[in-house]
Enzyme design. Structure first.
Site, PDB file in Angstrom:
ATOM      1  N   LYS A 106       0.076   4.209  -0.274  1.00 15.68           N
ATOM      2  CA  LYS A 106      -0.494   5.646  -0.015  1.00 15.68           C
ATOM      3  C   LYS A 106      -0.059   6.588  -0.786  1.00 15.68           C
ATOM      4  O   LYS A 106       0.060   6.396  -2.101  1.00 15.68           O
ATOM      5  CB  LYS A 106       0.021   5.741   1.463  1.00 15.68           C
ATOM      6  CG  LYS A 106      -0.315   4.488   2.628  1.00 15.68           C
ATOM      7  CD  LYS A 106      -0.055   4.895   3.567  1.00 15.68           C
ATOM      8  CE  LYS A 106      -0.133   3.403   4.686  1.00 15.68           C
ATOM      9  NZ  LYS A 106      -0.279   3.574   5.916  1.00 15.68           N
ATOM     10  N   HIS A 108      -9.583   1.206   4.633  1.00 13.27           N
ATOM     11  CA  HIS A 108      -8.158   1.612   5.294  1.00 13.27           C
ATOM     12  C   HIS A 108      -8.676   2.511   6.661  1.00 13.27           C
ATOM     13  O   HIS A 108      -9.339   3.450   6.440  1.00 13.27           O
ATOM     14  CB  HIS A 108      -7.221   1.979   4.601  1.00 13.27           C
ATOM     15  CG  HIS A 108      -5.796   2.163   5.165  1.00 13.27           C
ATOM     16  ND1 HIS A 108      -5.465   3.026   5.993  1.00 13.27           N
ATOM     17  CD2 HIS A 108      -4.913   1.242   4.994  1.00 13.27           C
ATOM     18  CE1 HIS A 108      -4.277   2.623   6.579  1.00 13.27           C
ATOM     19  NE2 HIS A 108      -3.786   1.569   5.762  1.00 13.27           N
ATOM     20  N   ASN A 154       0.871  -1.345  -0.015  1.00 18.12           N
ATOM     21  CA  ASN A 154       0.045   0.106   0.201  1.00 18.12           C
ATOM     22  C   ASN A 154       0.966   1.122  -0.056  1.00 18.12           C
ATOM     23  O   ASN A 154       1.410   1.617   1.134  1.00 18.12           O
ATOM     24  CB  ASN A 154      -0.874   0.102   1.170  1.00 18.12           C
ATOM     25  CG  ASN A 154      -1.830   1.079   1.397  1.00 18.12           C
ATOM     26  OD1 ASN A 154      -1.956   2.044   0.398  1.00 18.12           O
ATOM     27  ND2 ASN A 154      -2.404   1.514   2.436  1.00 18.12           N
ATOM     28  N   GLU A 194      -5.773  -4.731  10.324  1.00 15.31           N
ATOM     29  CA  GLU A 194      -4.683  -3.826  10.691  1.00 15.31           C
ATOM     30  C   GLU A 194      -5.030  -3.016  11.857  1.00 15.31           C
ATOM     31  O   GLU A 194      -5.862  -2.049  11.880  1.00 15.31           O
ATOM     32  CB  GLU A 194      -4.704  -2.650   9.575  1.00 15.31           C
ATOM     33  CG  GLU A 194      -4.313  -3.443   8.160  1.00 15.31           C
ATOM     34  CD  GLU A 194      -3.724  -2.385   7.098  1.00 15.31           C
ATOM     35  OE1 GLU A 194      -2.771  -2.713   6.583  1.00 15.31           O
ATOM     36  OE2 GLU A 194      -4.341  -1.304   7.125  1.00 15.31           O
ATOM     37  N   GLY A 232       1.974   2.358  10.664  1.00 11.74           N
ATOM     38  CA  GLY A 232       3.123   3.592  10.677  1.00 11.74           C
ATOM     39  C   GLY A 232       3.908   4.105  12.080  1.00 11.74           C
ATOM     40  O   GLY A 232       4.305   5.035  12.171  1.00 11.74           O
ATOM     41  N   GLU A 275      -7.136   4.964   7.733  1.00 11.50           N
ATOM     42  CA  GLU A 275      -7.025   6.489   7.262  1.00 11.50           C
ATOM     43  C   GLU A 275      -7.999   6.955   6.580  1.00 11.50           C
ATOM     44  O   GLU A 275      -8.436   7.867   6.787  1.00 11.50           O
ATOM     45  CB  GLU A 275      -5.359   6.375   6.362  1.00 11.50           C
ATOM     46  CG  GLU A 275      -4.228   6.298   7.294  1.00 11.50           C
ATOM     47  CD  GLU A 275      -3.136   5.752   6.485  1.00 11.50           C
ATOM     48  OE1 GLU A 275      -2.889   5.667   5.555  1.00 11.50           O
ATOM     49  OE2 GLU A 275      -2.322   5.121   7.312  1.00 11.50           O
ATOM     50  N   SER A 326       3.107  -2.035  10.428  1.00  8.17           N
ATOM     51  CA  SER A 326       4.325  -2.229  10.550  1.00  8.17           C
ATOM     52  C   SER A 326       5.024  -3.441  10.317  1.00  8.17           C
ATOM     53  O   SER A 326       6.166  -4.146  10.799  1.00  8.17           O
ATOM     54  CB  SER A 326       5.095  -1.716  11.978  1.00  8.17           C
ATOM     55  OG  SER A 326       4.483  -0.320  12.284  1.00  8.17           O
TER      56      SER A 326
HETATM   57  P1  PGA Z   1       2.849   0.437   7.770  1.00  5.83           P
HETATM   58  O1  PGA Z   1       1.317   0.622   7.021  1.00  5.83           O
HETATM   59  O2  PGA Z   1       3.390  -1.052   6.891  1.00  5.83           O
HETATM   60  O3  PGA Z   1       3.469   1.493   7.493  1.00  5.83           O
HETATM   61  O4  PGA Z   1       2.447   0.305   9.131  1.00  5.83           O
HETATM   62  C1  PGA Z   1       0.103  -0.443   6.917  1.00  5.83           C
HETATM   63  C2  PGA Z   1      -1.053   0.216   6.227  1.00  5.83           C
HETATM   64  O5  PGA Z   1      -1.357   1.137   6.565  1.00  5.83           O
HETATM   65  O6  PGA Z   1      -1.685  -0.622   5.202  1.00  5.83           O
END
Ligand code: PGA
Length: 253
Positions: A11, A97, A9, A169, A175, A99, A215
């Site tokens: 983003k 997601h 992903n 997630e 993140g 976000e 992560s």
């Molecule tokens: P990350 O993000 O691996 O940077 O923690 C995962 C995601 O948001 O899909």
């Protein structure tokens, strides 16, 4: 046998030239994927054509989208529909997601509509779920995730739900560098599968891939993916580094 999936992903990261280089670096040596293994790369929409072109002919490698609108067409300035994405060869779409849920107010009711739109064009929704740190601290994460699944997915028939990929997630791990332990991930994945099983039966639940996200990196991927109910990962930050994502792909069961 359910699929084992390494999903990137990206983003809202990378300019066009950087995106081109990352795709080139990733596939400079082709992966020898097993039949049940897949690589998905959810690139920013303007890079889709380039990414599709550069990965053409690679089996089990698919360019994906990070979101879509719930309607197929109309006066929705700035939006993209599942049918538009399908028409350019994108058949995998991440939805829900955290976000998108927190910054754009996406609810499970809206996601239920997006799921329907994506399935109606024979594409695959990658449905994200997961709890916040506050919920984890109270200890109600199982009920919380169960409600997300019920509200967004349980209107589907068994024939439809086997086409969905689920990504668990935990928001506190996205993140932040803080990964769920493999035991925490396995425990939630087993819970998700049991919730699917009580609604649709064990044979259906067994076929649904459940990815872990939050992560994931080369140093923890093998341990996470070796858990029986963890069928790969949805990877943000580490997917922007070719050597990291390559190692994550190689960690698939
Ligand atoms: P990350 O993000 O691996 O940077 O923690 C995962 C995601 O948001 O899909």
């Amino acid at each position: 046998m359910r699929k084992q999936i390494a999903a990137a992903n990206w983003k809202m990261n990378l300019n066009y030239q950087e995106a081109e280089k990352l795709i080139a670096d990733l596939f400079s040596v082709p992966f020898s994927l097993k039949n049940d293994q897949e690589i998905l790369i959810a690139v920013p929409a303007p890079y889709s054509a380039m990414a599709i072109e550069k990965t053409k002919g690679l089996s089990n490698v698919f360019i994906a989208a990070q979101n879509c609108h719930q309607k197929m067409e109309g006066a929705f300035t700035g939006e993209l529909s599942a049918s538009m994405l399908a028409s350019v060869g994108i058949h995998h779409i991440i939805i829900g997601h955290s976000e998108r849920r927190s910054y754009f107010g996406e609810t499970d009711a809206l996601l239920a509509e997006k799921v329907n739109a994506i399935l109606s064009v024979n594409s695959t929704p990658i449905f994200c779920c997961g709890e916040s740190l506050t919920i984890r601290e109270v200890g109600t994460q199982n009920q919380y995730v169960e409600a997300q699944l019920k509200n967004a997915l349980f209107h589907l028939t068994a024939a439809q739900i086997i086409k969905i990929v689920i990504a668990y997630e935990p928001i506190w791990a996205i993140g932040t560098g803080k990964t769920a332990t493999s035991a925490e991930a396995q425990s939630m994945h087993a819970h998700i599968r049991s919730v699917l099983s009580s609604q649709y039966g064990p044979a259906v639940a067994e076929q649904i891939s459940i990815l872990y996200g939050g992560s994931v990196k080369s140093s923890n991927a093998v341990e996470l993916f070796s858990q029986p109910d963890v069928d790969g990962g949805l990877v943000g930050g580490a997917a922007l580094i070719a050597s990291e994502f390559t190692a994550i792909i190689k960690a698939l069961k």
